[in-house]
Design an enzyme around this catalytic site. Structure first.
Site, short mmCIF file in Angstrom:
data_model
loop_
_atom_site.label_atom_id
_atom_site.label_comp_id
_atom_site.label_asym_id
_atom_site.label_seq_id
_atom_site.Cartn_x
_atom_site.Cartn_y
_atom_site.Cartn_z
N ASP A 36 0.83 -1.20 0.00
CA ASP A 36 0.00 0.00 0.00
C ASP A 36 0.87 1.26 0.00
O ASP A 36 1.98 1.26 0.54
CB ASP A 36 -0.91 -0.03 1.24
CG ASP A 36 -2.11 0.90 1.08
OD1 ASP A 36 -2.33 1.43 -0.02
OD2 ASP A 36 -2.83 1.08 2.09
N ASN A 38 1.30 3.37 -2.96
CA ASN A 38 1.85 3.78 -4.26
C ASN A 38 1.40 5.19 -4.64
O ASN A 38 2.18 5.99 -5.16
CB ASN A 38 1.39 2.82 -5.37
CG ASN A 38 1.94 1.43 -5.22
OD1 ASN A 38 2.81 1.19 -4.40
ND2 ASN A 38 1.43 0.50 -6.01
N TRP A 41 3.08 7.87 -2.50
CA TRP A 41 4.49 7.98 -2.90
C TRP A 41 4.59 8.89 -4.12
O TRP A 41 5.45 9.77 -4.18
CB TRP A 41 5.02 6.58 -3.23
CG TRP A 41 6.46 6.52 -3.64
CD1 TRP A 41 7.54 6.32 -2.82
CD2 TRP A 41 6.98 6.64 -4.98
NE1 TRP A 41 8.70 6.32 -3.57
CE2 TRP A 41 8.38 6.51 -4.89
CE3 TRP A 41 6.39 6.84 -6.23
CZ2 TRP A 41 9.22 6.58 -6.01
CZ3 TRP A 41 7.22 6.91 -7.35
CH2 TRP A 41 8.62 6.79 -7.23
N ARG A 49 -0.39 8.96 -10.18
CA ARG A 49 -0.53 7.72 -9.42
C ARG A 49 0.04 6.54 -10.21
O ARG A 49 0.60 5.60 -9.63
CB ARG A 49 -2.00 7.47 -9.08
CG ARG A 49 -2.59 8.49 -8.11
CD ARG A 49 -4.06 8.17 -7.80
NE ARG A 49 -4.22 6.83 -7.26
CZ ARG A 49 -4.06 6.50 -5.98
NH1 ARG A 49 -3.76 7.43 -5.09
NH2 ARG A 49 -4.22 5.26 -5.58
N THR A 82 -11.09 -6.75 -4.62
CA THR A 82 -12.43 -6.68 -5.23
C THR A 82 -13.00 -5.27 -5.08
O THR A 82 -13.86 -4.87 -5.85
CB THR A 82 -13.38 -7.71 -4.58
OG1 THR A 82 -13.27 -7.62 -3.15
CG2 THR A 82 -13.05 -9.12 -5.00
N ASN A 84 -11.11 -2.52 -5.30
CA ASN A 84 -10.34 -1.56 -6.10
C ASN A 84 -11.01 -1.20 -7.44
O ASN A 84 -10.64 -0.21 -8.08
CB ASN A 84 -8.91 -2.06 -6.36
CG ASN A 84 -8.01 -2.00 -5.14
OD1 ASN A 84 -7.13 -2.84 -4.95
ND2 ASN A 84 -8.20 -0.99 -4.28
N ARG A 87 -12.18 2.46 -8.02
CA ARG A 87 -11.27 3.56 -8.37
C ARG A 87 -11.64 4.10 -9.77
O ARG A 87 -12.32 3.42 -10.53
CB ARG A 87 -9.82 3.08 -8.36
CG ARG A 87 -9.39 2.69 -6.96
CD ARG A 87 -7.93 2.36 -6.89
NE ARG A 87 -7.59 2.03 -5.52
CZ ARG A 87 -6.37 2.10 -5.00
NH1 ARG A 87 -5.35 2.46 -5.76
NH2 ARG A 87 -6.15 1.79 -3.75
N ARG A 210 -5.18 -1.85 8.93
CA ARG A 210 -6.39 -2.63 8.66
C ARG A 210 -6.06 -3.73 7.66
O ARG A 210 -5.03 -3.69 6.99
CB ARG A 210 -7.51 -1.72 8.13
CG ARG A 210 -7.15 -0.92 6.90
CD ARG A 210 -8.34 -0.09 6.39
NE ARG A 210 -7.89 0.85 5.38
CZ ARG A 210 -7.56 2.13 5.64
NH1 ARG A 210 -7.67 2.62 6.84
NH2 ARG A 210 -7.13 2.91 4.67
N SER A 212 -8.23 -4.63 5.10
CA SER A 212 -8.79 -4.35 3.78
C SER A 212 -9.22 -5.62 3.04
O SER A 212 -8.95 -5.78 1.86
CB SER A 212 -7.79 -3.54 2.92
OG SER A 212 -7.49 -2.32 3.55
N GLU A 223 1.55 -12.88 12.60
CA GLU A 223 2.13 -11.70 13.26
C GLU A 223 2.00 -10.54 12.28
O GLU A 223 2.21 -10.71 11.08
CB GLU A 223 3.61 -11.95 13.59
CG GLU A 223 3.84 -13.07 14.58
CD GLU A 223 3.24 -12.78 15.96
OE1 GLU A 223 3.21 -11.60 16.37
OE2 GLU A 223 2.79 -13.74 16.61
C1 IPE Z 1 -5.42 -2.72 -0.24
O1 IPE Z 1 -5.06 -1.40 -0.41
C2 IPE Z 1 -5.46 -3.42 -1.56
C3 IPE Z 1 -4.18 -3.59 -2.21
C4 IPE Z 1 -3.01 -3.30 -1.72
C5 IPE Z 1 -4.24 -4.19 -3.53
P1 IPE Z 1 -6.17 -0.25 -0.56
O2 IPE Z 1 -5.43 1.02 -0.73
O3 IPE Z 1 -7.14 -0.60 -1.60
O4 IPE Z 1 -6.88 -0.32 0.87
P2 IPE Z 1 -7.78 0.75 1.62
O5 IPE Z 1 -8.78 1.26 0.63
O6 IPE Z 1 -6.87 1.84 2.09
O7 IPE Z 1 -8.38 0.00 2.76
C1 IPE Z 2 -1.58 0.18 -3.39
O1 IPE Z 2 -1.31 1.54 -3.44
C2 IPE Z 2 -1.74 -0.42 -4.76
C3 IPE Z 2 -3.11 -0.84 -5.10
C4 IPE Z 2 -4.14 -0.81 -4.32
C5 IPE Z 2 -3.30 -1.34 -6.44
P1 IPE Z 2 -2.49 2.60 -3.47
O2 IPE Z 2 -2.85 2.86 -4.89
O3 IPE Z 2 -3.60 2.14 -2.61
O4 IPE Z 2 -1.78 3.88 -2.86
P2 IPE Z 2 -2.40 4.92 -1.83
O5 IPE Z 2 -2.97 4.15 -0.68
O6 IPE Z 2 -3.46 5.67 -2.59
O7 IPE Z 2 -1.25 5.77 -1.42
MG MG Z 3 -4.04 2.41 -0.65
#
Ligand code: IPE
Ligand code: IPE
Ligand code: MG
Length: 266
Positions: A36, A38, A41, A49, A82, A84, A87, A210, A212, A223
């Site tokens: 998580d 990306n 960052w 993104r 599921t 995602n 987005r 969490r 997720s 752990e």
């Molecule tokens: C969890 O990250 C899913 C993946 C890393 C693929 P999310 O960024 O989707 O999780 P939430 O929305 O912060 O809970």
């Molecule tokens: C995790 O990074 C990758 C995927 C869920 C595919 P995010 O895209 O959730 O990055 P943040 O949480 O928005 O920083």
């Molecule tokens: Mg995320």
């Protein structure tokens, strides 16, 4: 624009030896990772993104190599949940294209490293080109003897559990299974991770505390290591810190005894 550099060209790769601070006898058999951060960052650097996801692929390659070198038996990563799909369409389709390009590009290197790759989730909802690549990669690497690499793609823990319940109900109705015999072993044999031990260690990057909807059954006694590091910055030292943290834990599995080893679960 995009640098899709390949590890196949990385001919000089030398296996990384286990840092001496880590006990080789207490390396987790199975590590799960919620990759998580990306997007954050990228945002911090004024990038899109998409650039964050591309950088995330490099962190994954490094992590897989290190896990393999350091004796981890299985690595299961959360690539797309599921949830995602909610987005923006542009980001979802970028991710699907990225998965395709990376899988195509890395397959030879995975094969050379003897990685056995599997994709866990509802794969029939993925673009058909990606499904084809997944089928090819799974078949090609099925008998490989190296690390088990599970990529959770269109994966949701609740959906997985509902599917198991459905399957057991169907088997009971068809007479294939006596419902009174359903126990934890029968149940877990229907999970997508049926051939791997449950993860010993869950790593989540970017400071979120969490699950997720990740591996809800399998993480029952894992752990948990949460690091503030954003996924694209997760490197050798980050993995080392996670393992050091893991090895400092006393896993009790509900008992009272202070078990001397983080891995001693018998
Ligand atoms: C969890 O990250 C899913 C993946 C890393 C693929 P999310 O960024 O989707 O999780 P939430 O929305 O912060 O809970
Ligand atoms: C995790 O990074 C990758 C995927 C869920 C595919 P995010 O895209 O959730 O990055 P943040 O949480 O928005 O920083
Ligand atoms: Mg995320």
């Amino acid at each position: 624009m995009t640098n899709f550099s390949s590890i196949t060209s990385d001919k000089k790769y030398l296996a990384s030896s286990l840092p001496e601070e880590l006990d080789p006898l207490r390396i987790p058999e199975h590590i799960a990772v919620i990759m998580d951060g990306n997007g954050r960052w990228a945002k911090a650097r004024g990038l899109t993104r998409a650039r964050g996801h591309i950088a995330g692929v490099d962190a994954l390659k490094t992590t897989l190599r290190l896990c393999s070198d350091w004796g981890v038996g299985a690595l299961t990563v959360y690539a797309f949940s599921t949830e995602n799909w909610s987005r923006p369409g542009e980001e979802v389709s970028f991710l699907m294209t990225l998965f395709q390009r990376v899988l195509k590009r890395e397959l030879e290197a995975l094969q050379m490293q003897k990685v056995r790759i599997k994709f866990l989730g509802d794969l029939d909802q993925l673009p058909s080109k990606l499904q084809d690549l997944i089928n090819d990669a799974t078949k090609l690497t099925a008998n490989n003897t190296g690390i088990h690499f599970n990529v959770c793609t269109n994966y949701g823990g609740r959906r997985e559990l509902v599917k198991v319940a459905k399957r057991l109900a169907e088997r009971s109705i068809s007479g294939d299974l006596d419902p009174s015999l359903i126990d934890e072993n029968v149940f877990s044999a229907e999970l997508l991770t049926a051939n791997d031990v449950d993860p010993d260690l869950l790593i989540r990057t970017s400071g979120e505390r969490r699950l997720s909807n990740f591996l809800l059954w399998q993480l029952a006694y894992a752990e948990i290591h949460v690091t503030e590091t954003l996924w694209p910055d997760f490197d050798k030292d980050s993995l080392f810190q996670a393992l050091l943290d893991y090895q400092s834990r006393r896993r009790r599995f509900g008992g009272l005894e202070q078990i001397g080893s983080a891995n001693a679960n018998t």
